[in-house]
Scaffold this motif. Structure first.
Motif, PDB file in Angstrom:
ATOM      1  N   ASP A  34       0.471  -1.000  -0.101  1.00  0.00           N
ATOM      2  CA  ASP A  34      -0.268   0.258  -0.364  1.00  0.00           C
ATOM      3  C   ASP A  34       0.523   1.618  -0.209  1.00  0.00           C
ATOM      4  N   LYS A  87     -11.519   0.878   2.651  1.00  0.00           N
ATOM      5  CA  LYS A  87     -10.922   1.607   3.460  1.00  0.00           C
ATOM      6  C   LYS A  87     -12.213   2.148   4.035  1.00  0.00           C
ATOM      7  N   PRO A  88     -11.666   2.897   5.145  1.00  0.00           N
ATOM      8  CA  PRO A  88     -10.763   2.589   6.360  1.00  0.00           C
ATOM      9  C   PRO A  88     -11.590   0.498   6.608  1.00  0.00           C
ATOM     10  N   ASP A  90      -3.385  -2.821  -2.289  1.00  0.00           N
ATOM     11  CA  ASP A  90      -3.837  -1.678  -2.395  1.00  0.00           C
ATOM     12  C   ASP A  90      -3.935  -1.221  -4.124  1.00  0.00           C
ATOM     13  N   ALA A 110      -2.547   3.696   6.028  1.00  0.00           N
ATOM     14  CA  ALA A 110      -2.435   2.839   5.644  1.00  0.00           C
ATOM     15  C   ALA A 110      -1.519   1.277   5.744  1.00  0.00           C
ATOM     16  N   THR A 151      -7.479  -3.339  -0.979  1.00  0.00           N
ATOM     17  CA  THR A 151      -7.913  -2.848  -0.723  1.00  0.00           C
ATOM     18  C   THR A 151      -7.935  -1.669  -0.973  1.00  0.00           C
ATOM     19  N   ALA A 205     -10.334   2.303  -1.905  1.00  0.00           N
ATOM     20  CA  ALA A 205     -11.106   3.520  -0.968  1.00  0.00           C
ATOM     21  C   ALA A 205     -12.624   3.881  -1.621  1.00  0.00           C
TER      22      ALA A 205
END
Length: 259
Positions: A24, A115-116, A70, A29, A94, A96
């Motif tokens: 990430d 995320k989060p 990410d 994060a 992962t 947002a």
């Protein structure tokens, strides 16, 4: 740039946790996910990287079991990196942004976290990876792991910590194992062969007395001709396991001294 941390090389197998890597480009994060790995007994951190470019050589030379990845990263996105990995590595994306979900699953992701990321969500995703390896690898059922005075078992789509002291009787039911516990009115069921679970139990505290039964020796209340009594229930003892039980009882029975 985050320096890779090779803390637990190797791959999941009999008695080993899942090796995992976190990638990430957001420092907070990355740090959070690394801390989650540290809190999860069946995961072992093999590396943490701040970019896909930085991570790629290690991912190819020593592929982890699980990659927490990410999606939005410069130079090399998570989607692009995932397509360069060996098929044996299971990916948890992962991000947002939820609109990447469909693309993520098309890329073969085992799960997708927004995320989060909460620890509950992380643990659920890690549990899915654990279940995948349990089903696909020889001896994988034993990936359910023990930690000190307890173990984790998968039951009803979640991981449950069970203290060794809490276990009274373990009963094998074909593909399932039933744990009869002091603290629960109903038994706990988990999909696992009896042999696999037996390998995680302390031999000094538990004994197999029948093909279908293991008992907590500290919970044995009495020994009878046909079995042993645990929590008011008679557990059968088969001929194959009777000598070991007899030896245990003899070692723990005071002998009268001559006067």
């Amino acid at each position: 740039m985050t320096t890779p941390s090779h803390l637990a090389p190797g791959h999941a197998g009999e008695g080993q946790p899942l090796s995992c890597v976190v990638v990430d480009d957001e420092p907070l994060a990355l740090s959070l996910l690394v801390s989650y790995v540290g809190r999860t007994p069946f995961l072992a951190l093999a590396g943490a990287y701040a970019s896909g470019v930085e991570a790629l050589p290690a991912l190819r030379s020593d592929p982890p079991d699980v990659l927490f990845l990410d999606i939005q990263m410069p130079q090399l996105t998570g989607m692009e990196l995932a397509r360069m990995l060996p098929a044996a590595t299971r990916v948890v994306f992962t991000t947002a942004y939820d609109h990447y979900a469909v693309e993520g699953f098309r890329a073969g992701a085992i799960d997708y976290l927004l995320k989060p990321v909460s620890y509950a969500g992380f643990l659920e995703a890690a549990g899915r990876a654990l279940e995948w390896f349990r089903r696909t690898r020889p001896g994988g059922a034993s990936l359910v792991t023990s930690q000190g005075d307890s173990l984790f078992v998968r039951s009803e789509h979640r991981l449950v910590r069970v203290a060794f002291d809490d276990i009274l009787i373990i009963e094998g039911l074909k593909d399932y194992v039933k744990l009869i516990l002091r603290s629960r009115p109903r038994p706990l069921l988990t999909l696992m062969p009896m042999k696999s679970l037996a390998g995680w139990l302390p031999a000094s505290r538990f004994m197999r007395v029948h093909r279908s039964y293991i008992v907590n020796l500290d919970a044995v209340e009495a020994a009878e001709r046909g079995g042993v009594v645990v929590a008011g229930r008679t557990v059968p003892v088969s001929d194959a396991f009777r000598p070991a039980l007899a030896a245990y009882l003899a070692a723990h029975t005071p002998r009268p001294r001559g006067g």
